[in-house]
Design an enzyme around this catalytic site. Structure first.
Site, PDB file in Angstrom:
ATOM      1  NE  ARG A 124     -16.896 -50.337  24.606  1.00 55.48           N
ATOM      2  CZ  ARG A 124     -17.844 -49.794  23.855  1.00 55.48           C
ATOM      3  NH1 ARG A 124     -18.184 -50.354  22.709  1.00 55.48           N
ATOM      4  NH2 ARG A 124     -18.445 -48.667  24.222  1.00 55.48           N
ATOM      5  CG  HIS A 179     -21.006 -44.136  23.885  1.00 58.41           C
ATOM      6  ND1 HIS A 179     -19.777 -44.639  24.251  1.00 58.41           N
ATOM      7  CD2 HIS A 179     -21.252 -44.644  22.649  1.00 58.41           C
ATOM      8  CE1 HIS A 179     -19.308 -45.421  23.291  1.00 58.41           C
ATOM      9  NE2 HIS A 179     -20.187 -45.438  22.302  1.00 58.41           N
ATOM     10  CG  HIS A 222      -5.016 -15.969   8.867  1.00 63.18           C
ATOM     11  ND1 HIS A 222      -5.812 -16.959   9.389  1.00 63.18           N
ATOM     12  CD2 HIS A 222      -5.795 -15.298   7.986  1.00 63.18           C
ATOM     13  CE1 HIS A 222      -7.023 -16.885   8.845  1.00 63.18           C
ATOM     14  NE2 HIS A 222      -7.028 -15.890   7.978  1.00 63.18           N
TER      15      HIS A 222
END
Ligand code: COA
Ligand code: ZN
Length: 371
Positions: free
Chosen positions: A12, A197, A291
């Protein structure tokens, strides 16, 4: 355990992304995948909008009726009888009726007074309920509405038959603080459950959605890849991971997210950015030598959740940011036996190059060394 769920509205809200039109088959396929992934609710579309959307929802309901789809199926509707009747004719599990309730929407969209709006909500919600279907009322533009009026709207929807009210941040202006304050102002209203929402206009949809859940909302609206009007809403893959990590709730099968993301990318024609959280190409790709050296010892040094949670794999790049630990690990992973001297030689080449080195490049360098 907290009782919360995901309402995926890729079919939707997601189709309201500029340029996106799903075919009937794609609609059915997405619904099936979402159901298989375990989302609680699927907003399948607004049936009155077009014949193919109507037919798509019809086919989704056929799968629902045979048990191949298990999620609750929702039809979207304006607060008018024609839209409600169209959704009801598909015998969806739930009708979601929206109406803009801010004074701006009342004045410039629908030319209604607050009293008239309450009457429209009462009439439409009770009309939908009269079909024996579950009803959600969406307070569109709730985050710019008068708080006292929002409370009256919620009570009116509830008293007319809605068991859920969606708080829609239609223009995406909430912050986590404001989300918390809004929910704190409505949580005392009895016998109603809340949806959140959240639009992503300020990039805070995920943060606001998570805050709403922490403040008492029980259903979060999301779309795969964050599709939706303008810049979209909360991405399903990100909120599902955030809920798992922060609330320790399994709202869906996280290992299905990557496939869902790839499928919706293909069907929508909207390319996923490489730095999309969780499912983006680089979500678990590391670069800097420091890292990677940490990752080699323990991936938790630079990952809060393992890629294996999402059925994905870890990766790292080789370029001038690479250190010897990363390079050594890379060669080992390729079953290449390199001496300390080779290692220093390759690292020197890498440091002097502006390029990213692929596995093939490394094989070529080793061949040259052997020659
Ligand atoms: N409930 C009832 N009426 C509403 C409404 C609501 N929540 N929101 C807007 N309206 C009214 C407007 O006031 C306007 O009325 P008007 O015809 O008297 O001017 C009309 O609905 C919207 O205008 P428009 O889109 O030009 O009307 P339309 O009759 O040609 O088409 C749709 C209506 C719904 C079929 C068409 O807009 C459409 O296909 N929309 C896609 C779905 C959509 O807009 N969804 C929004 C989700 S938030
Ligand atoms: Zn929306």
């Amino acid at each position: 355990m907290i009782k919360i769920g995901i309402l995926d509205t890729t079919l939707r809200e997601g189709e309201q992304t500029p340029g996106v039109i799903f075919t009937e088959n794609q609609r059915v396929r997405i619904a099936k995948m979402l159901s298989d992934a375990g989302v609680s609710m699927i907003e399948a579309g607004h049936p009155l909008v077009s014949e193919d959307i109507y037919n798509g929802i019809k086919r989704i309901m056929e799968l629902k009726n045979t048990g191949e789809i298990t999620s609750e199926i929702i039809g979207h509707s304006r607060a008018v009888a024609s839209d409600i009747d169209s959704a009801a004719s598909l015998n969806v599990d739930r009708i979601a009726i929206f109406y803009g309730i801010s004074d701006l929407h009342l004045k410039y969209k629908t030319s209604k007074t607050r009293e008239e709006v309450l009457k429209i909500i009462e009439n439409s919600v009770s009309h939908a309920s009269s079909y024996g279907l579950k009803v959600r009322f969406t307070a569109e533009d709730a985050t710019r509405a008068d708080m006292g009026f929002l409370r009256t709207v919620i009570e009116t929807a509830r008293d007319s038959g809605a068991d859920r009210v969606s708080i829609a941040d239609t223009v995406g202006i909430l912050t986590p603080e404001k989300t918390k304050s809004l929910f704190n102002s409505i949580m005392d209203i009895k016998n109603i459950e809340y949806d959140i929402h959240a639009h992503n206009d300020l990039g805070m949809a995920v943060a606001n959605s998570l805050t709403a859940l922490e403040s008492g909302a029980t259903m979060v609206h999301s779309t795969v890849n964050g599709l939706g009007e303008r810049v979209g809403i909360t991405p399903t893959q990100v909120i599902a991971a955030a809920i798992k990590f922060h609330l320790n709730v399994d709202v869906m099968d996280l290992t299905k997210l990557a496939e869902l993301s790839n499928t919706v990318e293909k069907y929508s024609g909207i390319n996923n950015s490489v730095n999309m959280p969780i499912t983006g190409k680089y979500a678990f790709t590391h670069k800097a030598g420091v890292h990677v050296a940490g990752i080699i010892n323990n991936p938790e040094t630079y990952e809060f959740m393992s890629p294996s949670n999402f059925n994905l794999t870890r990766n790292y790049t080789i370029d001038k940011f690479t250190g010897k630990n990363a390079l050594k690990n890379k060669l080992q992973s390729m079953n290449i036996n390199a001496s300390e001297e080779d290692l220093i030689y390759i690292l020197d080449l890498v440091k002097k190059s502006p390029n990213n080195f692929t596995d093939n490049d490394i094989v070529e360098i080793m061949k040259n060394i052997e020659r």
